[in-house]
Design a protein around this motif. Structure first.
Motif, short mmCIF file in Angstrom:
data_model
loop_
_atom_site.label_atom_id
_atom_site.label_comp_id
_atom_site.label_asym_id
_atom_site.label_seq_id
_atom_site.Cartn_x
_atom_site.Cartn_y
_atom_site.Cartn_z
N GLU A 1 -5.91 12.83 -1.46
CA GLU A 1 -6.86 12.51 -0.40
C GLU A 1 -7.35 11.08 -0.51
OE1 GLU A 1 -9.70 15.57 -1.04
OE2 GLU A 1 -8.89 16.84 0.53
N ARG A 2 -7.50 10.64 -1.75
CA ARG A 2 -7.95 9.27 -1.94
C ARG A 2 -6.97 8.29 -1.31
NH1 ARG A 2 -12.15 8.47 -5.37
NH2 ARG A 2 -12.56 10.17 -6.81
N ILE A 3 -5.70 8.60 -1.43
CA ILE A 3 -4.69 7.68 -0.93
C ILE A 3 -4.50 7.84 0.58
CG2 ILE A 3 -2.24 7.08 -1.07
CD1 ILE A 3 -2.46 7.87 -4.05
N ILE A 4 -4.54 9.09 1.05
CA ILE A 4 -4.23 9.33 2.46
C ILE A 4 -5.49 9.37 3.31
CG2 ILE A 4 -3.12 10.93 4.06
CD1 ILE A 4 -1.56 11.87 1.44
N GLY A 5 -6.60 9.72 2.71
CA GLY A 5 -7.83 9.89 3.49
C GLY A 5 -8.36 11.28 3.23
N THR A 6 -9.65 11.47 3.34
CA THR A 6 -10.19 12.75 2.91
C THR A 6 -10.29 13.73 4.07
OG1 THR A 6 -12.40 11.98 3.33
CG2 THR A 6 -11.56 11.63 1.13
N THR B 1 -17.44 -4.50 -5.46
CA THR B 1 -16.64 -3.33 -5.12
C THR B 1 -15.38 -3.16 -5.97
OG1 THR B 1 -15.73 -4.69 -3.38
CG2 THR B 1 -17.35 -3.07 -2.73
N LEU B 2 -15.03 -4.17 -6.77
CA LEU B 2 -13.78 -4.06 -7.52
C LEU B 2 -14.04 -3.48 -8.90
CD1 LEU B 2 -12.30 -7.56 -6.61
CD2 LEU B 2 -11.98 -5.41 -5.42
N GLY B 3 -13.39 -2.37 -9.18
CA GLY B 3 -13.54 -1.74 -10.49
C GLY B 3 -12.48 -2.24 -11.46
N PHE B 4 -12.40 -1.60 -12.61
CA PHE B 4 -11.46 -2.03 -13.65
C PHE B 4 -10.02 -1.97 -13.14
CE2 PHE B 4 -8.69 -0.71 -17.23
CZ PHE B 4 -8.73 -1.90 -17.93
N VAL B 5 -9.66 -0.86 -12.49
CA VAL B 5 -8.27 -0.72 -12.03
C VAL B 5 -7.93 -1.80 -11.01
CG1 VAL B 5 -6.64 0.82 -10.90
CG2 VAL B 5 -8.32 1.75 -12.47
N ALA C 1 -6.12 1.80 -3.03
CA ALA C 1 -5.26 2.88 -3.49
C ALA C 1 -3.80 2.54 -3.25
CB ALA C 1 -5.62 4.17 -2.77
N PHE C 2 -3.51 2.02 -2.05
CA PHE C 2 -2.14 1.66 -1.71
C PHE C 2 -1.63 0.56 -2.65
CE2 PHE C 2 0.71 -1.12 0.78
CZ PHE C 2 1.74 -0.21 1.01
N GLN C 3 -2.49 -0.44 -2.87
CA GLN C 3 -2.10 -1.53 -3.77
C GLN C 3 -1.83 -1.00 -5.17
OE1 GLN C 3 -5.36 -4.21 -3.46
NE2 GLN C 3 -4.49 -5.32 -1.74
N ASN C 4 -2.71 -0.12 -5.63
CA ASN C 4 -2.54 0.41 -6.98
C ASN C 4 -1.20 1.13 -7.11
OD1 ASN C 4 -5.07 -0.58 -7.35
ND2 ASN C 4 -6.10 1.41 -7.42
N VAL C 5 -0.83 1.87 -6.06
CA VAL C 5 0.44 2.61 -6.12
C VAL C 5 1.61 1.64 -6.15
CG1 VAL C 5 1.95 4.14 -4.82
CG2 VAL C 5 -0.47 4.68 -5.05
N THR C 6 1.60 0.63 -5.28
CA THR C 6 2.75 -0.28 -5.25
C THR C 6 2.87 -1.08 -6.56
OG1 THR C 6 1.37 -1.87 -4.09
CG2 THR C 6 2.89 -0.60 -2.76
N ILE C 7 1.72 -1.59 -7.04
CA ILE C 7 1.78 -2.35 -8.29
C ILE C 7 2.20 -1.43 -9.43
CG2 ILE C 7 0.45 -3.74 -9.93
CD1 ILE C 7 0.60 -5.22 -7.39
N GLY C 8 1.71 -0.18 -9.39
CA GLY C 8 2.08 0.78 -10.42
C GLY C 8 3.59 1.01 -10.42
N THR C 9 4.16 1.18 -9.23
CA THR C 9 5.60 1.41 -9.12
C THR C 9 6.38 0.23 -9.68
OG1 THR C 9 5.10 2.55 -7.06
CG2 THR C 9 7.42 2.02 -7.47
N GLU C 10 5.97 -0.94 -9.26
CA GLU C 10 6.64 -2.17 -9.70
C GLU C 10 6.58 -2.29 -11.23
OE1 GLU C 10 4.75 -6.51 -9.89
OE2 GLU C 10 4.51 -5.46 -7.99
#
Lengths: 235, 727
Positions: free
Chosen positions: A210-215, B11-15, B152-161
């Motif tokens: 949900e965090r990624i897609i929306g809640t 607004t920017l956390g550790f991750v 969230a999207f950025q975290n996923v792409t950077i994580g994948t890379e």
């Protein structure tokens, strides 16, 4: 166990909009404390201070105008990249029980309270009791049971919730309940809400997906025409 | 409501910080530079990466301390500007901005190479440059329209890379042929150091964390953690990538490849591996270039804030609220740099090295700035992450030496370009910024050290309209007491924050106030020839905060502005002023400035412990306009003759003046005899520009005693009113 009805609600609105939000609903809620949060959404590309330098006074004037019109216990102006994070922080600082999302309503007489289960139930019922004790509304508690589940469980949940409200000092005849079987709770709530003036929802802790897609909650709130009061889930 | 119209959310956390920093570092540098590095250093290029990582770590350590002391937008530029003043600020600001543009162009050409090389129907430099420009245009478009936080999207792409790179390294370790690593350093130490200069650009990411310091949550913990951790992890990763690359493929053939990592992957991961690597390289180039554009707009914002560049660049778009001019300027120059790739064969190495040069110069100055901050120790610099002894001073010294060593081994053309940018910064400062910049830097304080035994006057300032007058009064007071110590003013501004939280950027408020304070301080300091320091404090209660500063500074005197109203709503003067008047352990003057000038002051002298203080204060204030003050005493005749009453009044005044250590030629005496003391006082004082009245000392209780005569003066005097309370 009668509640004293000291309800504090956070009312966030976007100060970058020239149009002030429709907050008539506040006039109908009775004696609740209102914390007004004017947030200015800042794109990732800009440093928040840059927008404050440029729009700070304008935004403050808009916030003051709304505050003067409605009266507020406190008012805050925040420049933020992340609306949700700001709402959470301010709600914590001012100890708000619920967050109001704006919507169209002409007078609040009927309140819809969808219940999902035991999650956050006590807090939701506390807020509903405070609302009813502060004003003149009636409330309908709503629960939707999935197809393969015995509906009597849902009835038990709803009747228990009604009893709890009565314990808090709410008149029995101001509360009723509805049970739906099968179907999609989200669209059920959205359809049903059209008959009501205000929806009280419990905040949900979003899963990773949900965090990624929306809640889910955002989905419901977006589908609502009427204002919603989202009860915070804080331990 | 907080000050200055609104709070700033962090607004920017550790991750997010790690994604921004680490994600930028695991960028084009890892996918493109291994070829060039292998060519110039052989297998020992892994050592080049280790050295570059070490130099970056030294800079990250110092930046961490500076950033936790001043968690506000601007990164290295801001710290250098504050420590060393506008000249070096301009050099580093322009250096960083151009460095970020070089880096951005470098990433986008790499992006083009990774798209063009694997596809058989595309080839040629023009196509690479074209694709780089298209990629840049897309990025600029997105940035122009603005993006809401989609971390969230950025975290996923950077994580994948990152995962793809980790697989590449982990599997590759088993395919290393030791034979390929011999000879380890075919080009000797010189080649290794020269390569360090090229690959240093790979460690740009930690600087990007520093540029967005104003938006990072809980900065005192997350900034040092994310900067240092990302540099250390990325250094290890780079060294392994280099060992794998040179171990799997002989370095000579690696050096000929524009897409080295993909050529290595094909050996043991097959076509699927190549697809994954190409995908990762493209993601990396886009995210790194995007971060550079973001960081550039923060640097430009900070420069505009300090007057180094025009604020016109910082105007935000009326609909998208993005700093569109800054983004367009950054993008335009970046596009030109990419276009240069058409004519320059070795554009990749050139861009990388030029960016490295800019940042190495900046980091040398950052290290010097750290030393300056430590020596000058300004009051508002209180880093939560401070380098322990002996890490400090070893880090700054090593940092400067190693940066210079790496720069010295760079290609001549790069040194010329880099020095040109530095020279441009100097010329820019001289021509454009010098008259506009308000910060002088701390260099002089750092060299001079602490002055001897000061006479300190604390002036809380909040209202730009009155602070000038207050500071002038304070300067006069300090000068008049030169016999008691070197005059020194401390201007305090308290930013009231109801709930101080690590999620708010209150430092930006402080910076704004500080700038106003500094501008005035400059004028006053030159006019009155007095040392002035400013302190910016964030606290929930303004009065308490001022008291803390008074105590902390061991102030001899405090001069408070006040609007002249007496609200009886449980407070005498107001919520802020009352606690200070009540509890300050030094002389307090409460001043209501109603006219422009101080002119001729009059002191109302009544018998009592306050009388000498009031008299002395009037003499001090008189020095502002070089007048002679009048010490006034009003007597009611009672049953005796007017002459006796007059004599009694004279005696009161002379006693007070003597007690205050005043010479008779420093003041005029005036005695008025009248039945209605209150009316006589108002009438007599009305002829002067400034009235000094004593407040009762602190009686046993906690209240502020306030007489009716004083009240009438406050209400009816047309001139300035100063209420004086002795310690």
């Amino acid at each position: 166990m009668v509640r004293t009805g000291d309800l504090t609600i956070l009312v966030p609105f976007d100060v970058s909009d020239a149009e002030p939000p429709a907050l008539d609903v506040l006039d109908d809620l009775g004696a609740v404390e209102v914390v007004l949060l004017g947030y200015f959404p800042v794109p990732d590309q800009a440093e928040p201070a840059l927008l404050r330098d440029q729009y700070g006074s304008e935004a403050a004037a808009r916030l003051d105008a709304v505050a003067d019109e409605r009266g507020a216990h406190a008012e805050m102006l925040v420049f933020t990249h992340d609306r949700e994070a700001t709402i959470d922080r301010i709600a914590d600082e001012y100890d708000c029980d619920a967050v109001l999302t704006a919507g169209n309503s002409a007078g609040v007489e009927r309140v819809l309270v969808p219940l999902r289960g035991d999650v956050n139930l006590d807090r939701i019922l506390g807020v509903v009791a405070d609302l009813l004790l502060a004003g003149e509304e009636t409330a309908t508690l709503f629960h939707s049971v999935p197809e393969d589940v015995d509906p009597s469980q849902g009835e038990l949940l709803l009747m228990g919730a009604v009893d709890r409200l009565v314990e808090y000092g709410v008149d029995r005849d101001r509360v009723d309940w509805r049970l739906a079987e099968g179907g999609d709770p989200q669209s059920d709530i959205a359809d049903l809400a059209a008959e009501y003036d205000l929806v009280v929802l419990g905040e949900t802790e979003p899963s990773l997906a949900e965090r990624i897609i929306g809640t889910v909650l955002v989905g419901i709130v977006d589908a609502l025409e009427v204002p919603a009061l989202i009860v915070r889930d804080v331990e | 409501m907080s000050a200055e119209g609104g709070e700033l959310e962090r607004t920017l956390g550790f991750v997010e910080a790690m994604t921004l920093g680490g994600g930028t570092m695991i960028g084009a540098g890892i996918f493109i530079l291994p070829g060039i590095a292998a060519e110039t250093a052989g297998p020992a290029s892994s050592v080049s990466y280790a050295i570059a990582g070490f130099v970056a770590l030294l800079a990250a350590l110092s930046l961490s301390e500076l950033a936790t002391g001043m968690p506000i937008a601007g990164g290295s530029y801001h710290y250098v500007n504050r420590a060393l003043g506008g000249l070096f600020g301009a050099v580093v600001g322009w250096g960083m901005w151009t460095g970020l543009m070089f880096a951005s162009a470098f990433y986008m050409i790499g992006f083009g190479q990774y798209l063009v090389e694997p596809l058989p129907f595309l080839d040629g430099r023009a196509v690479i440059v074209g694709i780089g420009l298209v990629g840049l245009a897309l990025l600029l478009g997105v940035n122009y329209y603005g993006t809401e936080e989609s971390s969230a999207f950025q975290n996923v792409t950077i994580g994948t890379e990152t995962a793809i790179i980790l697989v590449f390294v982990a599997v590759g370790l088993f395919f290393i042929d030791p034979g390929n690593l011999e000879p380890f350093a075919p080009f000797g130490a010189g080649g290794v150091v020269a390569t360090t200069g090229i690959v240093f650009i790979s460690f740009l990411g930690f600087e990007i964390i520093a540029t967005v310091a104003g938006e990072i949550k809980n900065p005192s913990r997350i900034i040092p953690l994310s900067m240092i951790l990302s540099v250390v992890l990325v250094t290890i990763l780079y060294v392994l990538v280099m060992l794998v690359s040179t171990g799997v493929i002989p370095f000579e053939s690696l050096g000929e490849s524009p897409i080295p990592v993909s050529d290595v992957a094909v050996v043991y991961l097959g076509p699927l591996g190549v697809i994954a690597i190409v995908f990762a390289a493209i993601i990396a180039a886009i995210s790194s270039s995007n971060s550079s554009i973001l960081a550039a707009s923060r640097v430009i914002y900070a420069m505009g804030r300090d007057g180094i560049v025009t604020d016109w660049l910082n105007a935000s778009h009326p609909r998208f609220y993005t700093p569109h001019r800054a983004i367009a300027a950054t993008g335009g120059v970046t596009a030109l740099l990419i276009l240069a790739g058409l004519g320059v064969e070795t554009i990749i190495a050139l861009l990388a090295e030029a960016a490295s040069f800019s940042f190495l110069v900046s980091y040398s100055l950052v290290q010097v700035s750290l030393v300056v901050f430590r020596r000058a120790d300004p009051d508002d610099y209180d880093p939560s992450f401070a380098l322990p002894w002996p890490v400090y001073p070893v880090v700054p010294i090593l940092g400067v030496l190693l940066s210079l060593l790496v720069v010295s081994q760079m290609a001549t053309v790069v040194v010329v370009i880099g020095s040109g940018i530095v020279a441009f910064g100097v010329v820019w400062y001289a021509v454009y910024a010098r008259g506009r910049v308000v910060s002088e830097g701390l260099l002089r304080e750092a060299i001079r050290g602490e002055p001897a035994e000061p006479f300190r006057v604390v002036v809380p300032v909040a209202n730009p309209g009155t602070q000038r007058g207050l500071l002038r009064l304070a300067a006069a007071s300090a000068h008049a007491n030169e016999d008691r110590g070197t005059p020194e003013l401390v201007a305090v501004n308290v930013t009231p924050v109801a709930h101080p939280s690590p999620l708010q950027n209150v430092e930006a408020d402080r910076a704004d106030h500080q700038r106003d304070l500094l501008e005035n301080a400059h004028d006053i300091a030159t006019e009155m020839d007095v040392t002035l320091r400013t302190r910016a404090v964030v606290a929930p209660d303004v009065g308490e905060a001022i008291l803390d500063v008074i105590e902390d500074e061991a102030a001899d005197e405090v001069i408070l502005g006040w609007d002249g109203t007496l609200d009886w709503d449980g407070h005498v003067f107001g919520t802020t002023v009352d606690p200070v008047v009540r509890d300050a352990p030094c002389d307090v003057s409460l001043v209501d400035l109603r006219t422009e000038t101080v002119g001729t002051p009059v002191a109302l002298v009544a018998p009592g412990p306050n009388a000498p203080v009031v008299a002395h204060q009037a003499v001090e204030f008189a020095t502002v306009d070089g007048t002679v003050p009048t010490l006034l005493n009003v007597q009611s005749p009672r049953s005796e003759s007017d002459a006796d009453a007059e004599a009694r009044g004279q005696a009161v005044v002379t006693d007070a003046a003597e007690a205050a250590g005043l010479d008779p030629d420093e003041y005029d005496v005036r005695v008025v005899v009248d039945d209605d003391v209150g009316r006589a006082v108002v009438e007599a004082t009305g002829q002067y520009d400034t009235v000094c009245v004593g407040l009762s000392g602190r009686p046993g209780g906690s209240g502020i005693r306030f007489g009716t005569v004083t009240e009438r003066v406050v209400h009816d005097s047309p001139g300035n009113v100063a209420l004086i309370r002795g310690s």
